[in-house]
Write a protein that holds these residues in place. Structure first.
Motif, mmCIF file in Angstrom:
data_model
loop_
_atom_site.group_PDB
_atom_site.id
_atom_site.type_symbol
_atom_site.label_atom_id
_atom_site.label_comp_id
_atom_site.label_asym_id
_atom_site.label_seq_id
_atom_site.Cartn_x
_atom_site.Cartn_y
_atom_site.Cartn_z
ATOM 1 N N GLY A 162 -3.577 -8.194 1.799
ATOM 2 C CA GLY A 162 -2.782 -9.459 1.463
ATOM 3 C C GLY A 162 -1.813 -9.610 2.364
ATOM 4 N N ASP A 163 -1.451 -10.668 2.628
ATOM 5 C CA ASP A 163 -0.252 -11.084 3.472
ATOM 6 C C ASP A 163 0.993 -11.192 2.685
ATOM 7 O OD1 ASP A 163 -1.337 -12.482 6.404
ATOM 8 O OD2 ASP A 163 -2.829 -12.356 4.856
ATOM 9 N N LEU A 164 1.134 -11.200 1.687
ATOM 10 C CA LEU A 164 2.244 -11.235 0.815
ATOM 11 C C LEU A 164 2.797 -10.200 -0.088
ATOM 12 C CD1 LEU A 164 1.050 -14.713 -0.830
ATOM 13 C CD2 LEU A 164 2.749 -14.581 1.253
ATOM 14 N N PHE A 165 4.225 -10.075 -0.147
ATOM 15 C CA PHE A 165 4.685 -8.673 -1.075
ATOM 16 C C PHE A 165 3.955 -8.601 -2.173
ATOM 17 C CE2 PHE A 165 7.973 -9.849 2.159
ATOM 18 C CZ PHE A 165 8.263 -8.761 2.670
ATOM 19 N N ALA A 166 3.759 -9.735 -2.947
ATOM 20 C CA ALA A 166 2.935 -9.560 -4.214
ATOM 21 C C ALA A 166 1.470 -9.422 -4.355
ATOM 22 C CB ALA A 166 3.365 -10.938 -4.953
ATOM 23 N N THR A 167 0.907 -9.497 -3.115
ATOM 24 C CA THR A 167 -0.622 -9.277 -2.851
ATOM 25 C C THR A 167 -0.967 -8.045 -2.071
ATOM 26 O OG1 THR A 167 -0.848 -10.783 -1.243
ATOM 27 C CG2 THR A 167 -1.014 -11.750 -3.226
ATOM 28 N N ALA A 168 0.279 -7.142 -1.713
ATOM 29 C CA ALA A 168 -0.091 -6.108 -0.728
ATOM 30 C C ALA A 168 -0.873 -4.976 -1.298
ATOM 31 C CB ALA A 168 1.437 -5.420 -0.418
ATOM 32 N N THR A 169 -1.756 -4.542 -0.449
ATOM 33 C CA THR A 169 -2.701 -3.496 -0.852
ATOM 34 C C THR A 169 -1.863 -2.303 -1.018
ATOM 35 O OG1 THR A 169 -4.677 -4.514 0.515
ATOM 36 C CG2 THR A 169 -4.522 -2.049 -0.243
ATOM 37 N N LEU A 229 -0.122 -6.352 4.650
ATOM 38 C CA LEU A 229 1.054 -5.682 3.916
ATOM 39 C C LEU A 229 0.337 -4.590 2.979
ATOM 40 C CD1 LEU A 229 3.553 -8.219 2.795
ATOM 41 C CD2 LEU A 229 3.860 -6.644 4.691
ATOM 42 N N LEU A 230 0.970 -3.478 3.172
ATOM 43 C CA LEU A 230 0.510 -2.164 2.399
ATOM 44 C C LEU A 230 1.676 -1.757 1.496
ATOM 45 C CD1 LEU A 230 -2.452 -2.033 3.117
ATOM 46 C CD2 LEU A 230 -1.261 -2.195 5.140
ATOM 47 N N SER A 231 1.683 -1.619 0.487
ATOM 48 C CA SER A 231 2.834 -1.197 -0.339
ATOM 49 C C SER A 231 2.753 0.242 -0.610
ATOM 50 C CB SER A 231 2.998 -1.805 -1.715
ATOM 51 O OG SER A 231 2.005 -1.831 -2.475
ATOM 52 N N PHE A 232 3.761 1.091 -0.683
ATOM 53 C CA PHE A 232 3.835 2.427 -1.140
ATOM 54 C C PHE A 232 5.327 2.865 -1.519
ATOM 55 C CE2 PHE A 232 5.314 1.776 3.519
ATOM 56 C CZ PHE A 232 6.545 2.648 3.764
ATOM 57 N N GLN A 233 5.151 3.582 -2.541
ATOM 58 C CA GLN A 233 6.350 4.280 -2.912
ATOM 59 C C GLN A 233 6.915 5.428 -2.182
ATOM 60 O OE1 GLN A 233 7.407 3.054 -6.311
ATOM 61 N NE2 GLN A 233 9.340 4.256 -5.940
ATOM 62 N N THR A 234 8.329 5.318 -2.290
ATOM 63 C CA THR A 234 9.174 6.318 -1.584
ATOM 64 C C THR A 234 10.134 7.324 -2.283
ATOM 65 O OG1 THR A 234 11.062 4.877 -0.943
ATOM 66 C CG2 THR A 234 9.083 4.651 0.588
ATOM 67 N N GLY A 283 12.305 3.910 -3.883
ATOM 68 C CA GLY A 283 11.570 2.745 -4.090
ATOM 69 C C GLY A 283 10.541 2.233 -3.293
ATOM 70 N N VAL A 284 9.930 1.082 -3.596
ATOM 71 C CA VAL A 284 8.709 0.589 -2.946
ATOM 72 C C VAL A 284 9.241 0.069 -1.460
ATOM 73 C CG1 VAL A 284 6.988 -1.108 -3.149
ATOM 74 C CG2 VAL A 284 7.741 -0.117 -5.012
ATOM 75 N N PHE A 285 8.358 0.325 -0.602
ATOM 76 C CA PHE A 285 8.501 -0.367 0.903
ATOM 77 C C PHE A 285 7.211 -1.004 1.317
ATOM 78 C CE2 PHE A 285 12.606 1.434 0.572
ATOM 79 C CZ PHE A 285 13.253 0.861 1.842
ATOM 80 N N TYR A 286 6.946 -1.392 2.316
ATOM 81 C CA TYR A 286 6.041 -2.140 2.922
ATOM 82 C C TYR A 286 5.798 -1.920 4.321
ATOM 83 C CZ TYR A 286 6.467 -4.707 -1.440
ATOM 84 O OH TYR A 286 6.603 -5.001 -2.724
ATOM 85 N N ALA A 287 4.353 -1.649 4.785
ATOM 86 C CA ALA A 287 4.114 -1.503 6.275
ATOM 87 C C ALA A 287 3.308 -2.908 6.203
ATOM 88 C CB ALA A 287 2.979 -0.357 6.140
#
Length: 402
Positions: A167-174, A195-200, A251-255
């Motif tokens: 996905g391209d959007l924060f709400a649709t990140a892998t 966009l890839l979401s990951f917990q930190t 918290g959550v961050f995005y690559a």
């Protein structure tokens, strides 16, 4: 309020002869179900919100919609297919505007003000990772810093760009788990991002490392507000290997990964994300690492761009001290010192060392890296050496030092 009319999902499928959209002057509720090429999924229906113009993707059709007034938004709707990438391309010459895209539940997925007056270049909104079969709405409000009323229409194309793997959007990140997955992806067309979401964990350092098929890419780490914590790109060197790192506040961050190759290349990129653990030394006097009097050296790491390590050194008042930093690779380190309660300073010239006269039982020393944005970030390992030079000024330059 929702319109009562329904239409078949197959009518929105992109093909070589895409169904033209309803146009700005057509009520989507009145002929949305009239397409004879509705497809095989005629039993599936969705409801278009009343007052919205239904868009059907087309690579060539340009819609030029006049503004109905300063405060009257333009409203559009489209039905997404799962796994597809959609571009809403606002053409050059369009007036300034504010755009917001929402999902079927009314949740905002994208928002922005890309230009505040008549534009000179196109602007593409990239949307992917959307729920298949769901109606998404687009609301566009006129906005300009240069005129009191609209002076140009809203001109755009709505294009199905084909499949998209992330996905391209924060709400649709892998979702992505550090250390557990090697990510494989593809830049399906120039300008789109994955966009890839990951917990930190707060205080931990995370390193993002990617290999691209061509030297055209951009790599960054973002929070949910789009602020960048780590970034690198190919602006300086045309390399295919890229890496960056950052210290997470938790918290959550995005690559954000942009493989900006041309469409002729079909090779994927690969990325790894590592949790490097807690930062080795604090970056303030309050979190400084205490070193006992007589410490000869300490080994440490520059773990990310902008990393600062601070040490609280036990010293003898009246003695002169010299501190020297040596670091591996092509990096450079800068050493500064400060009395308790004072500012960090460094002498002109060779900044890999600093000399001071102690006036109290402790003295602070900081180490930073040169402020150069590398294409490939590599952790820097350094050694900090401490020398007690005694009570005699070693160079005749520190006699007036506190």
């Amino acid at each position: 309020m929702l319109g009562a009319c329904l239409f078949a999902l197959g009518a929105c499928d992109s093909n070589s002869n895409p169904t033209p959209d309803a146009g700005p002057g057509v009520d989507a509720g009145t002929d949305a179900g009239s397409d004879p090429d509705a497809g095989t999924d005629a039993g599936s229906t969705v409801v278009i919100p009343e007052g919205h113009t239904l868009l059907t993707p087309s690579a060539t059709e340009v819609h030029s919609v006049p503004w109905e007034g300063v405060e009257a938004p333009l409203r559009f709707a489209f039905v997404a297919q799962a796994g597809r990438h959609y571009d809403l391309i606002v053409e050059a010459g369009s007036d300034g505007y504010i755009l917001e895209m929402r999902d079927g539940a009314g949740k905002s997925l994208d928002y922005g003000i890309p230009n505040q007056g008549v534009s000179y270049t196109p602007h593409a909104w990239h949307w992917s990772g959307l729920t298949g079969g769901s109606v998404h709405t687009v609301e566009v409000l006129w906005f300009s810093m240069y005129s009191e009323v609209p002076v140009a229409p809203f001109s755009f194309r709505f294009v199905d760009m084909g499949p998209d793997d992330h996905g391209d959007l924060f709400a649709t990140a892998t979702p992505w788990t550090p250390l557990e997955q090697v990510l494989v992806g593809s830049g399906e067309h120039w300008g789109e991002r994955d966009l890839l979401s990951f917990q930190t964990v707060a205080g931990n350092v995370y390193a993002l490392d990617c290999v691209f098929p061509t030297p055209y890419w951009e790599l960054s780490i973002l929070n949910a507000r789009g602020q960048r914590y780590g970034i690198t790109d190919n602006a300086t060197f045309e390399e295919t290997h890229a890496a960056t790192a950052f210290k997470a506040p938790g918290g959550v961050f995005y690559a954000s990964i942009k493989d900006q190759k041309d469409n002729s290349s079909t090779q994927p990129y690969t990325c790894g994300l590592k949790d490097m653990g807690a930062e080795d030394h604090g970056n303030t006097v309050e979190t400084a690492t205490a070193l006992a009097m007589g410490t000869a050296s300490v080994q440490a790491k520059i773990e990310m761009l902008g990393d600062t390590d601070v040490f609280s050194l036990g010293v003898l008042a009246g003695h002169y001290y010299r501190v020297t930093c040596t670091i591996d690779g092509k990096k450079q380190c800068e050493v500064r010192n400060a009395v308790p309660g004072g500012e960090f300073t460094s002498a002109p010239g060779d900044r890999t060392r600093t000399t001071f006269r102690a006036s109290q039982a402790t003295h602070f020393v900081s180490v930073t890296s040169a402020p150069i944005v590398p294409t490939l970030w590599v952790e820097g390992h350094y050694t900090l050496q401490f020398e007690d030079l005694g009570v005699v000024d070693p160079g005749g330059t520190l006699a007036t030092a506190p």
